[in-house]
Scaffold this motif. Structure first.
Motif, mmCIF file in Angstrom:
data_model
loop_
_atom_site.group_PDB
_atom_site.id
_atom_site.type_symbol
_atom_site.label_atom_id
_atom_site.label_comp_id
_atom_site.label_asym_id
_atom_site.label_seq_id
_atom_site.Cartn_x
_atom_site.Cartn_y
_atom_site.Cartn_z
ATOM 1 N N ILE A 52 -23.163 -65.854 -69.069
ATOM 2 C CA ILE A 52 -22.316 -66.844 -68.821
ATOM 3 C C ILE A 52 -22.754 -67.231 -67.410
ATOM 4 O O ILE A 52 -22.804 -66.591 -66.429
ATOM 5 C CB ILE A 52 -20.874 -66.427 -68.893
ATOM 6 C CG1 ILE A 52 -20.526 -66.016 -70.275
ATOM 7 C CG2 ILE A 52 -19.933 -67.664 -68.535
ATOM 8 C CD1 ILE A 52 -20.843 -66.821 -71.364
ATOM 9 N N GLN A 63 -17.947 -71.875 -65.827
ATOM 10 C CA GLN A 63 -16.860 -71.935 -66.761
ATOM 11 C C GLN A 63 -16.830 -73.483 -66.785
ATOM 12 O O GLN A 63 -16.843 -74.124 -65.514
ATOM 13 C CB GLN A 63 -15.508 -71.440 -66.459
ATOM 14 C CG GLN A 63 -15.479 -69.716 -66.890
ATOM 15 C CD GLN A 63 -14.073 -69.208 -66.688
ATOM 16 O OE1 GLN A 63 -13.181 -69.526 -67.366
ATOM 17 N NE2 GLN A 63 -14.101 -68.199 -65.691
ATOM 18 N N ASN A 72 -16.524 -70.605 -71.481
ATOM 19 C CA ASN A 72 -17.649 -70.077 -70.947
ATOM 20 C C ASN A 72 -18.645 -70.771 -71.424
ATOM 21 O O ASN A 72 -18.793 -71.312 -72.543
ATOM 22 C CB ASN A 72 -17.604 -68.803 -71.611
ATOM 23 C CG ASN A 72 -16.596 -67.936 -71.144
ATOM 24 O OD1 ASN A 72 -16.122 -67.850 -69.900
ATOM 25 N ND2 ASN A 72 -16.261 -66.781 -71.875
ATOM 26 N N THR A 78 -15.515 -64.998 -66.321
ATOM 27 C CA THR A 78 -15.609 -65.495 -67.444
ATOM 28 C C THR A 78 -14.000 -65.961 -68.028
ATOM 29 O O THR A 78 -13.141 -65.501 -67.149
ATOM 30 C CB THR A 78 -16.043 -64.692 -68.872
ATOM 31 O OG1 THR A 78 -15.276 -63.465 -68.711
ATOM 32 C CG2 THR A 78 -17.398 -64.240 -68.470
#
Length: 195
Positions: A6, A9, A81, A167
């Motif tokens: 990831i 966000q 994410n 995340t």
């Protein structure tokens, strides 16, 4: 193709329905680097950037995507994410992730282990060969994770503090849906063994 690592966000700042499609407008730290037609994984779902305006961008999910994933449950203010697609010269830090969610799973347990967290998820076994193996890979909400315990219709994963904080896993609680993409190599092997 993605790796399940990831990058950031995004915050959902707008949702608009159009026929059976749902348009999501999001704000993220790298909006200024995006371009129209670019593929970005949102909670593990590969969606195409269709519009960019200022510090926000828009993607569209069709009915099939909404029915197979947890995107249909998103509301304004939720965090998603994000991962941009893999560049050919990049390091391969996670595992092969296609951005094609197989199904949703339900969080059954989140156990604080005083330095890490153990998450347990249950899913409906599918004829398509969705399986996990201990120490194998699974993609949960777009995150490449290692399976700790593997059962016929459940698995668990251990989460380090960085992943928990960076995340949206820190928002997942028992009863919540998560997107699952099972390991593509395992799916091909399972299909071949059936033949």
């Amino acid at each position: 193709m993605f790796t399940g690592i990831i990058e950031a966000q995004a915050e959902v700042v707008g949702i608009r329905d159009e026929h059976t499609n749902r348009h999501f407008t999001l704000r993220c730290p790298f909006t200024h680097e995006l371009k129209i037609d670019q593929s970005v994984a949102h909670n593990g779902v590969c969606l195409t950037v269709v519009a960019i305006e200022g510090d926000t961008y828009t993607v569209t999910a069709i009915a099939e995507t909404l029915s197979r994933t947890n995107l249909g449950k998103l509301k304004q203010g939720d965090k998603v994410n994000l991962e941009r697609c893999l560049l050919a010269h990049s390091r391969y830090d996670g595992h092969i992730v296609q951005g094609h969610v197989d199904q949703v799973g339900i969080c059954e347990e989140v156990r604080d282990q005083q330095g890490s967290w153990l998450f347990r998820f249950r899913y409906q076994p599918q004829a398509a060969g969705n399986i996990t193996v201990e120490k194998g890979s699974i993609c949960v909400n777009g995150i490449s994770l290692t399976v700790v315990e593997s059962g016929e219709d459940y698995f668990s994963v251990a989460i380090i503090p960085y992943t928990y904080d960076f995340t949206n896993l820190h928002t997942v609680k028992p009863g919540d849906q998560v997107n699952l993409e099972f390991d593509i190599i395992g799916k091909y092997v399972a299909r071949l063994l059936k033949k």
